[in-house]
Design a protein around this motif. Structure first.
Motif, PDB file in Angstrom:
ATOM      1  N   ASN A  63      49.991  24.970  35.157  1.00  0.00           N
ATOM      2  CA  ASN A  63      48.888  25.153  36.111  1.00  0.00           C
ATOM      3  C   ASN A  63      48.961  26.512  36.797  1.00  0.00           C
ATOM      4  O   ASN A  63      47.953  27.182  36.985  1.00  0.00           O
ATOM      5  CB  ASN A  63      48.886  24.040  37.156  1.00  0.00           C
ATOM      6  CG  ASN A  63      48.488  22.713  36.558  1.00  0.00           C
ATOM      7  OD1 ASN A  63      47.761  22.662  35.578  1.00  0.00           O
ATOM      8  ND2 ASN A  63      48.986  21.632  37.122  1.00  0.00           N
ATOM      9  N   GLN A  64      50.164  26.902  37.158  1.00  0.00           N
ATOM     10  CA  GLN A  64      50.377  28.199  37.814  1.00  0.00           C
ATOM     11  C   GLN A  64      50.016  29.349  36.864  1.00  0.00           C
ATOM     12  O   GLN A  64      49.360  30.311  37.253  1.00  0.00           O
ATOM     13  CB  GLN A  64      51.841  28.285  38.239  1.00  0.00           C
ATOM     14  CG  GLN A  64      52.213  29.455  39.070  1.00  0.00           C
ATOM     15  CD  GLN A  64      53.701  29.398  39.439  1.00  0.00           C
ATOM     16  OE1 GLN A  64      54.503  28.829  38.710  1.00  0.00           O
ATOM     17  NE2 GLN A  64      54.043  29.992  40.545  1.00  0.00           N
ATOM     18  N   LEU A  65      50.437  29.237  35.608  1.00  0.00           N
ATOM     19  CA  LEU A  65      50.155  30.289  34.626  1.00  0.00           C
ATOM     20  C   LEU A  65      48.671  30.367  34.284  1.00  0.00           C
ATOM     21  O   LEU A  65      48.130  31.462  34.127  1.00  0.00           O
ATOM     22  CB  LEU A  65      50.979  30.056  33.360  1.00  0.00           C
ATOM     23  CG  LEU A  65      52.482  30.257  33.502  1.00  0.00           C
ATOM     24  CD1 LEU A  65      53.194  29.865  32.227  1.00  0.00           C
ATOM     25  CD2 LEU A  65      52.803  31.686  33.869  1.00  0.00           C
ATOM     26  N   ILE A  66      48.005  29.218  34.187  1.00  0.00           N
ATOM     27  CA  ILE A  66      46.570  29.216  33.883  1.00  0.00           C
ATOM     28  C   ILE A  66      45.814  29.932  34.996  1.00  0.00           C
ATOM     29  O   ILE A  66      44.912  30.732  34.730  1.00  0.00           O
ATOM     30  CB  ILE A  66      46.048  27.773  33.691  1.00  0.00           C
ATOM     31  CG1 ILE A  66      46.615  27.191  32.394  1.00  0.00           C
ATOM     32  CG2 ILE A  66      44.520  27.730  33.682  1.00  0.00           C
ATOM     33  CD1 ILE A  66      46.353  25.726  32.207  1.00  0.00           C
ATOM     34  N   TYR A  67      46.173  29.668  36.230  1.00  0.00           N
ATOM     35  CA  TYR A  67      45.520  30.343  37.360  1.00  0.00           C
ATOM     36  C   TYR A  67      45.705  31.853  37.270  1.00  0.00           C
ATOM     37  O   TYR A  67      44.752  32.611  37.462  1.00  0.00           O
ATOM     38  CB  TYR A  67      46.092  29.793  38.672  1.00  0.00           C
ATOM     39  CG  TYR A  67      45.552  30.485  39.893  1.00  0.00           C
ATOM     40  CD1 TYR A  67      44.248  30.244  40.330  1.00  0.00           C
ATOM     41  CD2 TYR A  67      46.330  31.381  40.600  1.00  0.00           C
ATOM     42  CE1 TYR A  67      43.749  30.878  41.446  1.00  0.00           C
ATOM     43  CE2 TYR A  67      45.835  32.027  41.721  1.00  0.00           C
ATOM     44  CZ  TYR A  67      44.545  31.770  42.144  1.00  0.00           C
ATOM     45  OH  TYR A  67      44.048  32.408  43.251  1.00  0.00           O
ATOM     46  N   ARG A  68      46.923  32.292  36.947  1.00  0.00           N
ATOM     47  CA  ARG A  68      47.188  33.735  36.839  1.00  0.00           C
ATOM     48  C   ARG A  68      46.443  34.365  35.662  1.00  0.00           C
ATOM     49  O   ARG A  68      45.926  35.474  35.773  1.00  0.00           O
ATOM     50  CB  ARG A  68      48.686  33.981  36.703  1.00  0.00           C
ATOM     51  CG  ARG A  68      49.436  33.765  38.003  1.00  0.00           C
ATOM     52  CD  ARG A  68      50.914  33.956  37.871  1.00  0.00           C
ATOM     53  NE  ARG A  68      51.256  35.300  37.423  1.00  0.00           N
ATOM     54  CZ  ARG A  68      52.459  35.641  36.969  1.00  0.00           C
ATOM     55  NH1 ARG A  68      53.416  34.748  36.896  1.00  0.00           N
ATOM     56  NH2 ARG A  68      52.699  36.866  36.587  1.00  0.00           N
ATOM     57  N   ILE A  69      46.381  33.664  34.541  1.00  0.00           N
ATOM     58  CA  ILE A  69      45.699  34.191  33.353  1.00  0.00           C
ATOM     59  C   ILE A  69      44.195  34.285  33.599  1.00  0.00           C
ATOM     60  O   ILE A  69      43.556  35.272  33.225  1.00  0.00           O
ATOM     61  CB  ILE A  69      46.016  33.318  32.117  1.00  0.00           C
ATOM     62  CG1 ILE A  69      47.491  33.465  31.730  1.00  0.00           C
ATOM     63  CG2 ILE A  69      45.118  33.686  30.950  1.00  0.00           C
ATOM     64  CD1 ILE A  69      47.962  32.488  30.680  1.00  0.00           C
ATOM     65  N   GLU A  70      43.615  33.265  34.253  1.00  0.00           N
ATOM     66  CA  GLU A  70      42.168  33.266  34.505  1.00  0.00           C
ATOM     67  C   GLU A  70      41.735  34.434  35.388  1.00  0.00           C
ATOM     68  O   GLU A  70      40.604  34.893  35.293  1.00  0.00           O
ATOM     69  CB  GLU A  70      41.748  31.959  35.175  1.00  0.00           C
ATOM     70  CG  GLU A  70      41.694  30.789  34.240  1.00  0.00           C
ATOM     71  CD  GLU A  70      41.360  29.486  34.932  1.00  0.00           C
ATOM     72  OE1 GLU A  70      40.821  28.598  34.256  1.00  0.00           O
ATOM     73  OE2 GLU A  70      41.654  29.352  36.136  1.00  0.00           O
ATOM     74  N   ARG A  71      42.614  34.910  36.224  1.00  0.00           N
ATOM     75  CA  ARG A  71      42.283  35.989  37.148  1.00  0.00           C
ATOM     76  C   ARG A  71      42.373  37.375  36.503  1.00  0.00           C
ATOM     77  O   ARG A  71      41.990  38.360  37.130  1.00  0.00           O
ATOM     78  CB  ARG A  71      43.190  35.933  38.369  1.00  0.00           C
ATOM     79  CG  ARG A  71      42.961  34.653  39.171  1.00  0.00           C
ATOM     80  CD  ARG A  71      43.756  34.597  40.434  1.00  0.00           C
ATOM     81  NE  ARG A  71      43.288  35.639  41.344  1.00  0.00           N
ATOM     82  CZ  ARG A  71      44.061  36.299  42.189  1.00  0.00           C
ATOM     83  NH1 ARG A  71      45.342  36.022  42.245  1.00  0.00           N
ATOM     84  NH2 ARG A  71      43.576  37.225  42.977  1.00  0.00           N
ATOM     85  N   MET A  72      42.844  37.465  35.272  1.00  0.00           N
ATOM     86  CA  MET A  72      42.944  38.760  34.601  1.00  0.00           C
ATOM     87  C   MET A  72      41.539  39.249  34.234  1.00  0.00           C
ATOM     88  O   MET A  72      40.682  38.444  33.843  1.00  0.00           O
ATOM     89  CB  MET A  72      43.832  38.657  33.365  1.00  0.00           C
ATOM     90  CG  MET A  72      45.240  38.226  33.711  1.00  0.00           C
ATOM     91  SD  MET A  72      46.280  38.147  32.280  1.00  0.00           S
ATOM     92  CE  MET A  72      47.169  39.646  32.510  1.00  0.00           C
ATOM     93  N   PRO A  73      41.282  40.553  34.360  1.00  0.00           N
ATOM     94  CA  PRO A  73      39.918  41.064  34.174  1.00  0.00           C
ATOM     95  C   PRO A  73      39.358  40.938  32.753  1.00  0.00           C
ATOM     96  O   PRO A  73      38.141  40.860  32.584  1.00  0.00           O
ATOM     97  CB  PRO A  73      40.034  42.534  34.577  1.00  0.00           C
ATOM     98  CG  PRO A  73      41.475  42.865  34.491  1.00  0.00           C
ATOM     99  CD  PRO A  73      42.220  41.597  34.741  1.00  0.00           C
ATOM    100  N   PHE A  74      40.200  40.881  31.745  1.00  0.00           N
ATOM    101  CA  PHE A  74      39.716  40.811  30.363  1.00  0.00           C
ATOM    102  C   PHE A  74      39.577  39.384  29.841  1.00  0.00           C
ATOM    103  O   PHE A  74      39.148  39.174  28.708  1.00  0.00           O
ATOM    104  CB  PHE A  74      40.633  41.625  29.440  1.00  0.00           C
ATOM    105  CG  PHE A  74      42.058  41.145  29.429  1.00  0.00           C
ATOM    106  CD1 PHE A  74      42.467  40.161  28.556  1.00  0.00           C
ATOM    107  CD2 PHE A  74      42.987  41.675  30.310  1.00  0.00           C
ATOM    108  CE1 PHE A  74      43.774  39.711  28.543  1.00  0.00           C
ATOM    109  CE2 PHE A  74      44.296  41.241  30.307  1.00  0.00           C
ATOM    110  CZ  PHE A  74      44.691  40.256  29.428  1.00  0.00           C
ATOM    111  N   VAL A  75      39.906  38.384  30.655  1.00  0.00           N
ATOM    112  CA  VAL A  75      39.853  36.979  30.238  1.00  0.00           C
ATOM    113  C   VAL A  75      38.513  36.379  30.644  1.00  0.00           C
ATOM    114  O   VAL A  75      38.071  36.531  31.786  1.00  0.00           O
ATOM    115  CB  VAL A  75      41.015  36.179  30.872  1.00  0.00           C
ATOM    116  CG1 VAL A  75      40.877  34.695  30.580  1.00  0.00           C
ATOM    117  CG2 VAL A  75      42.349  36.699  30.364  1.00  0.00           C
ATOM    118  N   THR A  76      37.852  35.724  29.698  1.00  0.00           N
ATOM    119  CA  THR A  76      36.577  35.083  30.016  1.00  0.00           C
ATOM    120  C   THR A  76      36.741  33.590  30.275  1.00  0.00           C
ATOM    121  O   THR A  76      36.035  33.028  31.106  1.00  0.00           O
ATOM    122  CB  THR A  76      35.550  35.273  28.881  1.00  0.00           C
ATOM    123  OG1 THR A  76      36.089  34.758  27.679  1.00  0.00           O
ATOM    124  CG2 THR A  76      35.198  36.732  28.709  1.00  0.00           C
TER     125      THR A  76
END
Length: 86
Positions: free
Chosen positions: A50-63
């Motif tokens: 859950n923590q990693l998904i939140y961090r990945i979703e906030r990256m600018p190149f991730v849709t």
């Protein structure tokens, strides 16, 4: 000495830029990269998912980030009864 296998969760990460997607390797193990559909499939630690998904979703190149549904699929199959009619 018992060896514990870490619980893994598969994530499909849809990206805008494949070059930037290489940086996802620091979150887990990259299993597959689709150049045509622009997504990366990676495995992450299930306890920190859950923590990693939140961090990945906030990256600018991730849709978008999708969790793998493999755990919810039935893995036990039963042989159908022989129902031949004469």
């Amino acid at each position: 000495m018992a060896l514990e296998i870490a619980e893994r969760l598969g994530l499909a990460v849809w990206v805008k830029d494949l070059k930037a997607a290489r940086s996802l390797g620091r979150f887990g193990n990259i299993h597959y990269v689709s150049k045509r559909l622009k997504y990366v499939f990676l495995y992450v630690d299930g306890k920190k998912a859950n923590q990693l998904i939140y961090r990945i979703e906030r990256m600018p190149f991730v849709t978008r980030v999708d969790r793998s549904l493999r755990r919810e699929l039935a893995t036990e199959f039963h042989k159908p009864m022989n129902t031949t009619s004469n």
